[in-house]
Design an enzyme around this catalytic site. Sequence first.
Site, short mmCIF file in Angstrom:
data_model
loop_
_atom_site.label_atom_id
_atom_site.label_comp_id
_atom_site.label_asym_id
_atom_site.label_seq_id
_atom_site.Cartn_x
_atom_site.Cartn_y
_atom_site.Cartn_z
N ALA A 169 -17.81 -11.10 31.62
CA ALA A 169 -17.69 -11.16 33.13
C ALA A 169 -18.82 -11.77 33.70
O ALA A 169 -18.84 -12.60 34.86
CB ALA A 169 -17.83 -9.80 33.75
N THR B 3 -19.47 -14.28 37.40
CA THR B 3 -20.28 -14.13 38.47
C THR B 3 -20.32 -15.32 39.63
O THR B 3 -20.53 -15.09 40.77
CB THR B 3 -21.22 -13.04 38.19
OG1 THR B 3 -22.54 -13.70 37.58
CG2 THR B 3 -20.90 -11.74 37.62
N ARG C 33 -21.17 -4.39 36.87
CA ARG C 33 -22.33 -3.96 37.44
C ARG C 33 -22.80 -4.40 38.77
O ARG C 33 -23.98 -3.66 39.24
CB ARG C 33 -23.43 -4.11 36.37
CG ARG C 33 -23.32 -3.61 35.05
CD ARG C 33 -23.95 -3.91 33.91
NE ARG C 33 -24.17 -3.23 32.71
CZ ARG C 33 -22.91 -2.80 32.12
NH1 ARG C 33 -21.84 -3.42 32.43
NH2 ARG C 33 -22.71 -1.85 31.11
N HIS D 297 -8.75 -9.45 26.32
CA HIS D 297 -8.13 -8.63 27.19
C HIS D 297 -7.00 -8.92 28.11
O HIS D 297 -6.93 -8.22 29.07
CB HIS D 297 -9.46 -8.08 27.92
CG HIS D 297 -10.41 -7.15 27.27
ND1 HIS D 297 -11.98 -7.17 27.68
CD2 HIS D 297 -10.47 -6.70 26.07
CE1 HIS D 297 -12.51 -6.54 26.79
NE2 HIS D 297 -11.79 -6.39 25.73
N CYS E 292 6.54 -7.54 31.13
CA CYS E 292 7.46 -6.47 30.98
C CYS E 292 7.45 -5.76 29.80
O CYS E 292 7.16 -6.21 28.58
CB CYS E 292 8.63 -6.94 30.98
SG CYS E 292 10.12 -5.52 30.78
N CYS F 128 15.25 -6.89 33.46
CA CYS F 128 15.99 -5.92 32.46
C CYS F 128 15.69 -4.45 32.69
O CYS F 128 16.29 -3.69 32.00
CB CYS F 128 15.42 -6.35 31.10
SG CYS F 128 13.68 -5.23 30.82
N ASN G 215 -27.89 -14.08 28.67
CA ASN G 215 -27.37 -13.10 29.40
C ASN G 215 -28.64 -12.52 30.44
O ASN G 215 -29.99 -12.84 30.20
CB ASN G 215 -27.19 -11.76 28.83
CG ASN G 215 -26.22 -10.78 29.39
OD1 ASN G 215 -25.14 -11.24 30.02
ND2 ASN G 215 -26.54 -9.46 29.48
P1 NAD Z 1 -20.14 -6.45 31.89
O1 NAD Z 1 -19.79 -6.12 33.25
O2 NAD Z 1 -20.06 -5.05 30.99
O3 NAD Z 1 -21.60 -7.26 31.60
C1 NAD Z 1 -21.94 -8.55 32.27
C2 NAD Z 1 -23.17 -8.93 31.85
O4 NAD Z 1 -23.46 -10.34 32.32
C3 NAD Z 1 -24.17 -7.94 32.25
O5 NAD Z 1 -24.96 -7.68 31.21
C4 NAD Z 1 -24.92 -9.01 33.28
O6 NAD Z 1 -26.29 -8.66 33.35
C5 NAD Z 1 -24.66 -10.30 33.14
N1 NAD Z 1 -24.47 -11.32 34.08
C6 NAD Z 1 -24.06 -11.21 35.22
N2 NAD Z 1 -24.12 -12.26 35.81
C7 NAD Z 1 -24.61 -13.00 34.83
C8 NAD Z 1 -24.97 -14.62 35.25
N3 NAD Z 1 -24.69 -15.31 36.23
N4 NAD Z 1 -25.42 -15.20 34.25
C9 NAD Z 1 -25.62 -14.31 32.86
N5 NAD Z 1 -25.64 -13.15 32.87
C10 NAD Z 1 -24.81 -12.57 33.88
O7 NAD Z 1 -19.15 -7.39 31.46
P2 NAD Z 1 -18.13 -7.57 30.11
O8 NAD Z 1 -19.26 -7.45 29.03
O9 NAD Z 1 -17.25 -8.81 30.23
O10 NAD Z 1 -17.28 -6.24 30.02
C11 NAD Z 1 -16.60 -5.81 31.04
C12 NAD Z 1 -15.22 -5.91 31.03
O11 NAD Z 1 -15.04 -6.04 32.22
C13 NAD Z 1 -14.59 -6.71 29.89
O12 NAD Z 1 -13.67 -6.08 29.18
C14 NAD Z 1 -13.89 -7.63 31.03
O13 NAD Z 1 -12.69 -7.86 30.62
C15 NAD Z 1 -13.90 -6.99 32.31
N6 NAD Z 1 -13.95 -7.82 33.59
C16 NAD Z 1 -13.82 -9.13 33.80
C17 NAD Z 1 -14.11 -9.90 34.69
C18 NAD Z 1 -13.69 -11.27 34.76
O14 NAD Z 1 -12.34 -11.42 34.34
N7 NAD Z 1 -14.18 -12.01 35.45
C19 NAD Z 1 -14.62 -9.26 36.02
C20 NAD Z 1 -15.31 -8.01 35.69
C21 NAD Z 1 -14.89 -7.42 34.41
#
Ligand code: NAD
Length: 261
Positions: free
Chosen positions: A28, A32, A40, A127, A135, A162, A225
Amino acid sequence: MAPAADTRLARAAALVGGARRLVVLTGAGISTESGIPDFRSPGGIWTRYDPRQLTFDRFCASAETRRLYWEMGNDLFPALRDAHPNTGHRVLAALERRGGLLRIVTQNVDGLHQKAGSSPGVMIEIHGTALQVGCLACGARQDRGPVQARFAAGEQDPRCACGGLLKPATISFGQAMPERETAQAAADAAASDVFLVIGSSLEVYPAAGLPRVAVDNGAALVIVNREPTPYDADADLVLRGSAGETLGAIAAQLGLSLSDA
Ligand code: NAD
């Protein structure tokens, strides 16, 4: 003493640029900077709903849970559908064009890698995707927009032609992981010479197990990260900072040109 930031960036660029079978795991955190909150972020849309309350079993068993799911979609889906890829996504697409990139395994469901130009063949969406609906009876896939529109127009429990239950094509808590994709991701991690993690807390399994598979099979591990992860001690290099900025700096060192996507 930890090497200076410039030295670490140069080492990261050398590792990533020199890789012949680079495998990237994104979470994720790479999205961001495209305006999609991770789990988070305080106050984010995801903090208003707890996906753990919306398990796969509850979805199948309860029309009320399904209604909540589609209602959550009314909130979340337009932002996902309209989001634009950022520098981080574009650098990975450029690395594929340059050669040496074997796979991008993403935990994200936002489709931003493909919007940035990464080819479907290089992607594993471990995921699933929030941009489509599947479906649960016949397996047919369709775009999510029209189904969300049916819900918004008053259809409380939208069904497939269906008669089967429709569900956003993401993997929910309690839902089986896609077998083929999960096995392929593990095989790719084992085959990688450099394994690059970007924006993942490395707390959600089985994706979080991939760096271990890579390291145990001789890959160099690089982690980008903002926060510490449980794998930092195993990494050859940890770059603590923004995914977009860090990948942009690596791309500049490698002389990569980014598309406008
Ligand atoms: P997570 O939320 O657990 O961790 C995200 C990590 O990224 C954190 O450690 C955070 O400190 C770091 N982070 C945030 N912004 C950042 C940036 N700009 N640069 C560097 N690091 C940054 O996410 P995860 O590990 O992907 O797992 C969470 C679950 O949430 C996954 O299963 C995912 O499928 C789902 N999810 C997906 C999305 C999406 O599709 N964009 C969004 C939210 C959650």
